[in-house]
Scaffold this active site. Structure first.
Site, PDB file in Angstrom:
ATOM      1  N   LYS A  46      86.829  21.297  39.828  1.00  0.00           N
ATOM      2  CA  LYS A  46      87.816  20.237  39.571  1.00  0.00           C
ATOM      3  C   LYS A  46      88.661  20.598  38.348  1.00  0.00           C
ATOM      4  CE  LYS A  46      86.629  16.512  37.076  1.00  0.00           C
ATOM      5  NZ  LYS A  46      87.521  16.162  35.969  1.00  0.00           N
ATOM      6  N   ASN A  47      87.991  21.067  37.290  1.00  0.00           N
ATOM      7  CA  ASN A  47      88.713  21.271  36.030  1.00  0.00           C
ATOM      8  C   ASN A  47      89.525  22.555  35.999  1.00  0.00           C
ATOM      9  OD1 ASN A  47      87.737  18.848  35.270  1.00  0.00           O
ATOM     10  ND2 ASN A  47      86.102  19.654  33.974  1.00  0.00           N
ATOM     11  N   ARG A  68      93.491  10.430  34.181  1.00  0.00           N
ATOM     12  CA  ARG A  68      93.811  10.656  32.780  1.00  0.00           C
ATOM     13  C   ARG A  68      94.258  12.084  32.510  1.00  0.00           C
ATOM     14  NH1 ARG A  68      92.378  13.277  29.170  1.00  0.00           N
ATOM     15  NH2 ARG A  68      93.039  12.806  27.071  1.00  0.00           N
ATOM     16  N   CYS A  78      89.433   6.711  28.023  1.00  0.00           N
ATOM     17  CA  CYS A  78      88.667   6.734  29.272  1.00  0.00           C
ATOM     18  C   CYS A  78      87.231   6.345  28.927  1.00  0.00           C
ATOM     19  CB  CYS A  78      88.742   8.114  29.909  1.00  0.00           C
ATOM     20  SG  CYS A  78      87.628   9.263  29.141  1.00  0.00           S
ATOM     21  N   ARG A 113      90.738   9.213  24.094  1.00  0.00           N
ATOM     22  CA  ARG A 113      91.011  10.604  24.481  1.00  0.00           C
ATOM     23  C   ARG A 113      92.352  10.979  23.853  1.00  0.00           C
ATOM     24  NH1 ARG A 113      88.041  12.112  29.074  1.00  0.00           N
ATOM     25  NH2 ARG A 113      88.844  14.219  28.909  1.00  0.00           N
ATOM     26  N   ASP A 153      96.879  14.302  20.536  1.00  0.00           N
ATOM     27  CA  ASP A 153      97.680  14.779  19.392  1.00  0.00           C
ATOM     28  C   ASP A 153      97.860  16.292  19.410  1.00  0.00           C
ATOM     29  OD1 ASP A 153      94.801  14.468  18.915  1.00  0.00           O
ATOM     30  OD2 ASP A 153      95.226  15.491  17.033  1.00  0.00           O
ATOM     31  N   LEU A 154      96.819  17.022  19.838  1.00  0.00           N
ATOM     32  CA  LEU A 154      96.920  18.497  19.845  1.00  0.00           C
ATOM     33  C   LEU A 154      97.906  18.959  20.925  1.00  0.00           C
ATOM     34  CD1 LEU A 154      93.149  19.391  19.370  1.00  0.00           C
ATOM     35  CD2 LEU A 154      94.946  19.354  17.631  1.00  0.00           C
ATOM     36  N   ASP A 184      79.789  18.333  29.648  1.00  0.00           N
ATOM     37  CA  ASP A 184      79.753  17.718  30.982  1.00  0.00           C
ATOM     38  C   ASP A 184      78.382  17.831  31.637  1.00  0.00           C
ATOM     39  OD1 ASP A 184      83.137  18.713  31.931  1.00  0.00           O
ATOM     40  OD2 ASP A 184      82.361  17.200  30.566  1.00  0.00           O
ATOM     41  N   ILE A 201      80.941  16.759  21.348  1.00  0.00           N
ATOM     42  CA  ILE A 201      82.331  16.889  21.799  1.00  0.00           C
ATOM     43  C   ILE A 201      83.021  15.536  21.931  1.00  0.00           C
ATOM     44  CG2 ILE A 201      83.847  17.748  23.632  1.00  0.00           C
ATOM     45  CD1 ILE A 201      82.434  20.005  22.097  1.00  0.00           C
ATOM     46  N   ARG A 261      85.850  11.324  42.188  1.00  0.00           N
ATOM     47  CA  ARG A 261      86.892  12.072  41.466  1.00  0.00           C
ATOM     48  C   ARG A 261      86.505  13.543  41.351  1.00  0.00           C
ATOM     49  NH1 ARG A 261      87.108  10.642  35.873  1.00  0.00           N
ATOM     50  NH2 ARG A 261      88.294  12.562  35.877  1.00  0.00           N
TER      51      ARG A 261
HETATM   52  C1  EPZ Z   1      88.373  18.904  29.628  1.00  0.00           C
HETATM   53  O1  EPZ Z   1      88.807  17.684  29.070  1.00  0.00           O
HETATM   54  C2  EPZ Z   1      87.626  18.523  30.890  1.00  0.00           C
HETATM   55  N1  EPZ Z   1      88.539  17.840  31.803  1.00  0.00           N
HETATM   56  C3  EPZ Z   1      86.450  17.618  30.541  1.00  0.00           C
HETATM   57  O2  EPZ Z   1      85.742  17.371  31.747  1.00  0.00           O
HETATM   58  C4  EPZ Z   1      85.529  18.359  29.575  1.00  0.00           C
HETATM   59  O3  EPZ Z   1      84.476  17.498  29.175  1.00  0.00           O
HETATM   60  C5  EPZ Z   1      86.330  18.788  28.328  1.00  0.00           C
HETATM   61  O4  EPZ Z   1      87.464  19.587  28.741  1.00  0.00           O
HETATM   62  C6  EPZ Z   1      85.476  19.615  27.364  1.00  0.00           C
HETATM   63  O5  EPZ Z   1      84.999  20.737  28.017  1.00  0.00           O
HETATM   64  C7  EPZ Z   1      89.429  18.563  32.511  1.00  0.00           C
HETATM   65  O6  EPZ Z   1      89.509  19.768  32.391  1.00  0.00           O
HETATM   66  C8  EPZ Z   1      90.305  17.793  33.461  1.00  0.00           C
HETATM   67  P1  EPZ Z   1      89.239  18.629  25.212  1.00  0.00           P
HETATM   68  P2  EPZ Z   1      89.849  17.690  27.820  1.00  0.00           P
HETATM   69  O7  EPZ Z   1      90.701  18.518  25.009  1.00  0.00           O
HETATM   70  O8  EPZ Z   1      90.823  18.773  28.006  1.00  0.00           O
HETATM   71  C9  EPZ Z   1      89.377  15.978  21.301  1.00  0.00           C
HETATM   72  C10 EPZ Z   1      84.670  16.073  33.375  1.00  0.00           C
HETATM   73  O9  EPZ Z   1      83.684  15.319  33.395  1.00  0.00           O
HETATM   74  N2  EPZ Z   1      90.843  16.116  21.411  1.00  0.00           N
HETATM   75  O10 EPZ Z   1      88.590  19.962  25.096  1.00  0.00           O
HETATM   76  O11 EPZ Z   1      90.336  16.302  27.647  1.00  0.00           O
HETATM   77  C11 EPZ Z   1      88.839  15.025  22.369  1.00  0.00           C
HETATM   78  O12 EPZ Z   1      88.930  13.684  21.920  1.00  0.00           O
HETATM   79  C12 EPZ Z   1      85.638  16.013  32.208  1.00  0.00           C
HETATM   80  O13 EPZ Z   1      84.935  16.925  34.270  1.00  0.00           O
HETATM   81  C13 EPZ Z   1      91.646  15.670  20.358  1.00  0.00           C
HETATM   82  O14 EPZ Z   1      91.156  15.162  19.354  1.00  0.00           O
HETATM   83  O15 EPZ Z   1      88.853  18.041  26.637  1.00  0.00           O
HETATM   84  C14 EPZ Z   1      87.414  15.455  22.529  1.00  0.00           C
HETATM   85  O16 EPZ Z   1      86.624  14.852  21.510  1.00  0.00           O
HETATM   86  C15 EPZ Z   1      85.191  15.038  31.144  1.00  0.00           C
HETATM   87  N3  EPZ Z   1      92.994  15.771  20.476  1.00  0.00           N
HETATM   88  C16 EPZ Z   1      87.482  16.956  22.284  1.00  0.00           C
HETATM   89  O17 EPZ Z   1      88.740  17.202  21.614  1.00  0.00           O
HETATM   90  C17 EPZ Z   1      93.596  16.331  21.577  1.00  0.00           C
HETATM   91  O18 EPZ Z   1      94.846  16.431  21.612  1.00  0.00           O
HETATM   92  C18 EPZ Z   1      87.407  17.789  23.571  1.00  0.00           C
HETATM   93  O19 EPZ Z   1      88.537  17.519  24.278  1.00  0.00           O
HETATM   94  C19 EPZ Z   1      92.761  16.777  22.628  1.00  0.00           C
HETATM   95  C20 EPZ Z   1      91.395  16.664  22.529  1.00  0.00           C
END
Ligand code: EPZ
Length: 418
Positions: free
Chosen positions: A22-23, A92, A116, A121, A124-125, A306, A328, A398
Site C-alpha cells: 500500500k505504502n 490522509r 488521523c 499528522r 510541516d516538513l 506499523d 514514531i 484501506r
Molecule cells: C508513512 O506515513 C506511512 N504511510 C505510514 O504507514 C508509516 O507508519 C510512516 O510512513 C512511518 O513509516 C504511507 O506511506 C502512506 P512520516 P508518513 O512522515 O509519511 C512526523 C500505515 O499504517 N512528521 O515518516 O505520514 C509525523 O508526525 C501508515 O500503513 C512531521 O512532524 O510518516 C510522525 O510522527 C501509518 N512533519 C513522523 O514524522 C511532517 O511534515 C513519521 O511520519 C511529516 C511527518
C-alpha cells in the site's frame, strides 16, 4: 456498517501470495502524474486507498483503468490542479500528490489533510521542503494554495526528521525541477526506493535511495513506464503473526524478507521458527510464544512502527511481559483498549506499552481504531475460542487485500457481514 467475524482457535497452515505494498503504490500512482504517456502498474493491491487514488487521478483529468492487479494511468489529459476536500478527507496520505501536481501543473490546491487515528499528522516538513524548491504556499480556511511562478529549482534540503512522505514529496517535485536536489537525512524505507525505481524507469535521474542522502537530477520530461510494486512488508508481518498465534505453519510467497530483517529477529526471539529465501517466508510455531523483553520502533531499517500493533497482539499471548516503546507516532495505542476487550493485559503510558502475556483470549465485539490496530484485532481473534466480531472494518480495507480470503485459504474461518 460492515464487520469481520472470525471463528478463532484454528491452526493456520498452507501458502498465500503476498499483496503489493500500500505504502508504495500510493506514491507511485502520484508519480504517474509526471509521466507523459501510459504507465502500467503491476502487483497493485485491491485496496480502498488505491481506489481513492484513482478517483483523485481521474478528477485531475488522467485516464485510469484497473484490471485485477494491473492499473494503467495516462496523464496526457490532465486538466486540473485541485483535489476536492471530500477526496482529501477520504485518504490522509493524499498529501503525497501535492509535489507531483505542482511539478506538472505549476500549481495545486488541496485541503489540509486532517489528523488521523495516530494523532496529529503534521505536514510541516512537506511544505517547508516544497517552499525551498520554489513553491509559494498560502493557507486559507483549511486549504493550501500552492504555486510555482518561476517553476521548480533544485536545492539542498536537510530534513529534521527522515519523514517517508516528505522524502517522497520532494522526490516527486524535484524529478522535473531545473537542476539538482539533494535530500539530507532522507527516509530509507523500501517504499521510497520503489518510487525512485518507478520514476527512473520513466526517465528520471534519482540516486542514493536506501541511504540518508538522495540526489535527484531534474530532467525535462518523463515518459510512460511499466512497474511492479514491491510486496507489502507490513501485510507480511500480519500473516506471520496470524501463524504464530495459532501455532501454525504457513508460507508467504512473493515476500521480500530483506525488507523485514528487524521484524524476523523479533519473531525468532518470540520462539517462532522462521526460514526465508529471496522471495518467500516460512513461519511456524511449535513451542510456547515467548516474551521479547523490549521492542522499540524506529525508522528503517529498525523495527517499523506499523508492525507494532500486530506484534503487540501476538505478544499479548506470550509467556511473560514485553516492554514496547513507540518512537514514531504520538498516539498509536488506541487499539489496545479494544485488545483488552478480548482479554489482553496492556498498560500504556505515553510512548510505552507494558504487555503482560495472558494464557488465552475470549471472544468479544470490538472495533477498529485505525488500519494496523484493526489488523491487530484480526490477529488476536484468530487465537480466540469462539466468534469475535470486528466492526469499523473500513480501516482494514484501506490496507489489506482480501484478508478474510487469505485467512480462509490458510484454514481459518473469517467472513464479512454487511
Ligand atoms: C508513512 O506515513 C506511512 N504511510 C505510514 O504507514 C508509516 O507508519 C510512516 O510512513 C512511518 O513509516 C504511507 O506511506 C502512506 P512520516 P508518513 O512522515 O509519511 C512526523 C500505515 O499504517 N512528521 O515518516 O505520514 C509525523 O508526525 C501508515 O500503513 C512531521 O512532524 O510518516 C510522525 O510522527 C501509518 N512533519 C513522523 O514524522 C511532517 O511534515 C513519521 O511520519 C511529516 C511527518
Amino acid at each position: 456498517m460492515s464487520k469481520i467475524l472470525i471463528e478463532g482457535n484454528k491452526r493456520l497452515s498452507g501458502e498465500i501470495r503476498l499483496q503489493g505494498a500500500k505504502n508504495s503504490v500510493l506514491p507511485v500512482l502520484a508519480g504517474t502524474i509526471l509521466c507523459g504517456g501510459e504507465c502500467e502498474i503491476h502487483n497493485c493491491p485491491n485496496l480502498s486507498d488505491v481506489n481513492t487514488s484513482l478517483k483523485i487521478l481521474s478528477h485531475l483529468g488522467c485516464y485510469c483503468t484497473k484490471d485485477g492487479e494491473v492499473v494503467t494511468v495516462n496523464s496526457n489529459g490532465i486538466n486540473s490542479f485541485e483535489i476536492p476536500d471530500s477526496l482529501m478527507r477520504e485518504m490522509r496520505s493524499s498529501i503525497v500528490f501535492l509535489g507531483a501536481i505542482v511539478a506538472r501543473m505549476g500549481k495545486a490546491v488541496i485541503s489540509s489533510p486532517g489528523g488521523c487515528e495516530l494523532g496529529p499528522r503534521p505536514i510541516d516538513l512537506h511544505l517547508s521542503s516544497l517552499e525551498k524548491l520554489g513553491v509559494i504556499i498560502k493557507e486559507d480556511h483549511g486549504f493550501l494554495y500552492c504555486e510555482a511562478p518561476n517553476g521548480l529549482k533544485g536545492t539542498e534540503i536537510h530534513l529534521s526528521f527522515p519523514s517517508v512522505g516528505a522524502t517522497e514529496n520532494i522526490i516527486l517535485a524535484a524529478a522535473l525541477a531545473r537542476g539538482t536536489t539533494v535530500i539530507h537525512n532522507a527516509a530509507k524505507e523500501p517504499e521510497v526506493s520503489d518510487l525512485a525505481d518507478f520514476l527512473n524507469s520513466a526517465g528520471a535521474k534519482i540516486c542514493g535511495c536506501g541511504s540518508d542522502t538522495i540526489e535527484i537530477h531534474g530532467v525535462k520530461s518523463l515518459h510512460g513506464a511499466k512497474h511492479s510494486i514491491i510486496p507489502d512488508r507490513i501485510a507480511a508481518v500480519t500473516y506471520m503473526a496470524a501463524s504464530a498465534v495459532t501455532g501454525g505453519d504457513i508460507i508467504i510467497k512473493n515476500a521480500m524478507p530483506s525488507h523485514l530483517m528487524s521484524v524476523l529477529s523479533v519473531f525468532k526471539e518470540a520462539g517462532c521458527n522462521v526460514t526465508a529465501d529471496a522471495r518467500s517466508i516460512r513461519i511456524k510455531r511449535d513451542g510456547e510464544l515467548l516474551r521479547v523483553p523490549t521492542i522499540r520502533t524506529l525508522v528503517y531499517p529498525a523495527f517499523p512502527t506499523d508492525a507494532g500493533p500486530i506484534v503487540i497482539a501476538m505478544l499479548s499471548l506470550a509467556q511473560g511481559t514485553t516492554v514496547f516503546v513507540e518512537n514514531i507516532f504520538e498516539n498509536r495505542y488506541k487499539y489496545t483498549e479494544e485488545l483488552k476487550r478480548l482479554g489482553a493485559k496492556i498498560k500504556t503510558e505515553g510512548k510505552v506499552a507494558v504487555v503482560e502475556g495472558v494464557k488465552k483470549f475470549s471472544a468479544a465485539c470490538c472495533e477498529c481504531t485505525d488500519l494496523r490496530g484493526g489488523a491487530a484485532l484480526v490477529v488476536a481473534a484468530l487465537a480466540t475460542e469462539g466468534v469475535t466480531e470486528i466492526s469499523k472494518i473500513e480501516h482494514i480495507l484501506r490496507g489489506y487485500d482480501d484478508i478474510t480470503g487469505n485467512i480462509n485459504i490458510l484454514g481459518g474461518k473469517a467472513w464479512i457481514e454487511h
